[in-house]
Design an enzyme around this catalytic site. Structure first.
Site, PDB file in Angstrom:
ATOM      1  CG  ASN A   1      -3.304  -6.833  -8.401  1.00  0.00           C
ATOM      2  OD1 ASN A   1      -2.995  -5.893  -7.429  1.00  0.00           O
ATOM      3  ND2 ASN A   1      -4.570  -6.934  -8.935  1.00  0.00           N
ATOM      4  N   GLY A   2      -2.671  -6.435 -11.855  1.00  0.00           N
ATOM      5  CA  GLY A   2      -2.675  -5.276 -12.050  1.00  0.00           C
ATOM      6  C   GLY A   2      -3.255  -4.874 -13.697  1.00  0.00           C
TER       7      GLY A   2
ATOM      8  CB  CYS B   1      -1.052   0.068   1.417  1.00  0.00           C
ATOM      9  SG  CYS B   1      -1.901   1.490   1.424  1.00  0.00           S
TER      10      CYS B   1
END
Length: 383
Positions: free
Chosen positions: A242-243, A142
């Site tokens: 992911n992405g 994050c």
């Protein structure tokens, strides 16, 4: 950009053909079962993720109401919004809401935790396991400033030794699998994801998820999937990519290009649980196909989410408006109705406006899946 016509030879059929023809084979795949030819399954410890598509953790989004709805549409696993380990220790109401999520969904649930202190993280992981979490996911990606300032999230990419201590402590604290979600590095000058993930495997992580951007990028630029493929070749534990996955074509393209064990979808699933339904059907074409959704199904899905949201977060009308706006994406005349939704003064008015929009959509004879699920060209690229 063509729309996906579910069930048509020019839509799903082409995507399936391309995915089978170009999917890389691996000794881990269960290729003897026809149902597994397209996607396989992912195994994280004793947890089976089938199909290998995961709902990403999204702060302020993947809460109980959201995941209760999404979990019914064929997703293999869901991930909670990140829970503060310190907040869990203090028994904050926000932590309690996250801990209650596994009891509300019908698929394996990963509870994502963040923090910088190993013992506190271990305690939070135990609390999550006690409440039914199937997996503990440690946030090491994050980029939000208030998280980084605590030495948590993406800050751990700058302090890998601390990250390893967190993983080792959490592994000792629980009996369920422990995974880590991270990024390519802090910035383009510190692309240390390969070294970090090698160390995570040695520290006992059961799988890693990589958002293929740096922390500094946040969501800008294009995700660099080549790093996911590099990790898959380097590690023996499962790698989740992911992405920039917003369509079934993207799902199969990431699987084909990287060989990743599963794909995690975040922003592409906002207001669009049908994306998981189509991917699940593509992965398991021999299983009974879910009925094609009609606009009344669309309306009921939104009402289910909204009613839970209003009951649990009655003062968060602004957040609910965002959810309903996401559901309009891809639908005809959406911009006009988005303005009306954002202007609604309360929850009841908001749903009345949405219902009026659904009546217009039904009268237009537009198709739900044609509006919501896109095929962005994987078939054409490979055939």
């Amino acid at each position: 950009m063509r729309r996906l016509e579910a069930g048509s030879p020019s839509g799903i059929g082409l995507i399936i053909h391309a995915a089978v023809a170009h999917r890389p084979r691996s000794s881990r795949d269960s290729m003897h079962d026809d149902e597994n030819v397209l996607c396989g399954t992912m195994q994280i410890g004793a947890v089976t993720v089938d199909p290998p598509v995961v709902m990403a953790p999204m702060a302020g989004v993947t809460d109980g109401p959201f995941l209760s709805v999404v979990s019914r549409f064929g997703v293999g696993m869901v991930t909670s919004e990140m829970m503060s380990a310190e907040g869990c220790r203090r028994k904050d109401p926000s932590a309690e809401r996250i801990l209650a999520v596994p009891a509300r969904v019908s698929v394996p649930t990963a509870i994502q935790i963040f923090g910088a202190h190993p013992e506190v993280m271990g305690d939070a992981a135990r609390a999550a396991e006690d409440r039914g979490a199937a997996v503990i996911d440690i946030n090491a990606g994050c980029p939000v400033r208030k998280i980084v300032r605590q030495g948590a999230g993406a800050a751990l990419l700058l302090d890998p030794d601390r990250l390893m201590r967190l993983v080792e402590t959490v592994k000792r604290a629980v009996s369920i699998p422990v995974t880590v979600k991270t990024r390519l590095g802090w910035d383009k000058n510190t692309l240390n994801v390969l070294d970090v993930c090698r160390r995570l495997e040695r520290a006992g992580a059961d799988a890693v998820t990589v958002h293929a951007r740096t922390a500094r990028q946040i969501y800008s630029g294009q995700a660099d999937w080549t790093w996911i493929g590099e990790l898959k070749r380097e590690l023996s534990i499962p790698v989740i990519g992911n992405g920039d996955v917003t369509s079934p074509s993207d799902f199969f393209r990431m699987k084909s290009q990287t060989g990743c064990d599963a794909v995690m979808i975040g922003r592409g699933a906002l207001g669009n649980p049908w994306l998981f339904q189509v991917i699940a059907q593509l992965c398991r074409p021999q299983r009974a196909e879910a009925p094609r959704p009609q606009w009344e199904d669309f309306r009921r899905t939104v009402h289910e989410l909204a009613e839970m949201f209003i009951q649990e977060k009655p003062k968060a009308i602004g957040a609910l408006k965002k959810h309903l706006v996401w559901y309009t994406k891809g639908c005809p005349n959406a911009s006009v109705w988005r303005y009306r939704l954002m202007s609604a003064p309360d929850g009841a008015s908001l749903l009345n406006v949405f219902d009026a929009y659904v009546l217009e959509l039904a009268a237009s004879q537009a198709d739900v899946l044609t509006c919501k699920v896109r095929d962005n060209g994987l078939a054409q690229e490979h055939l």
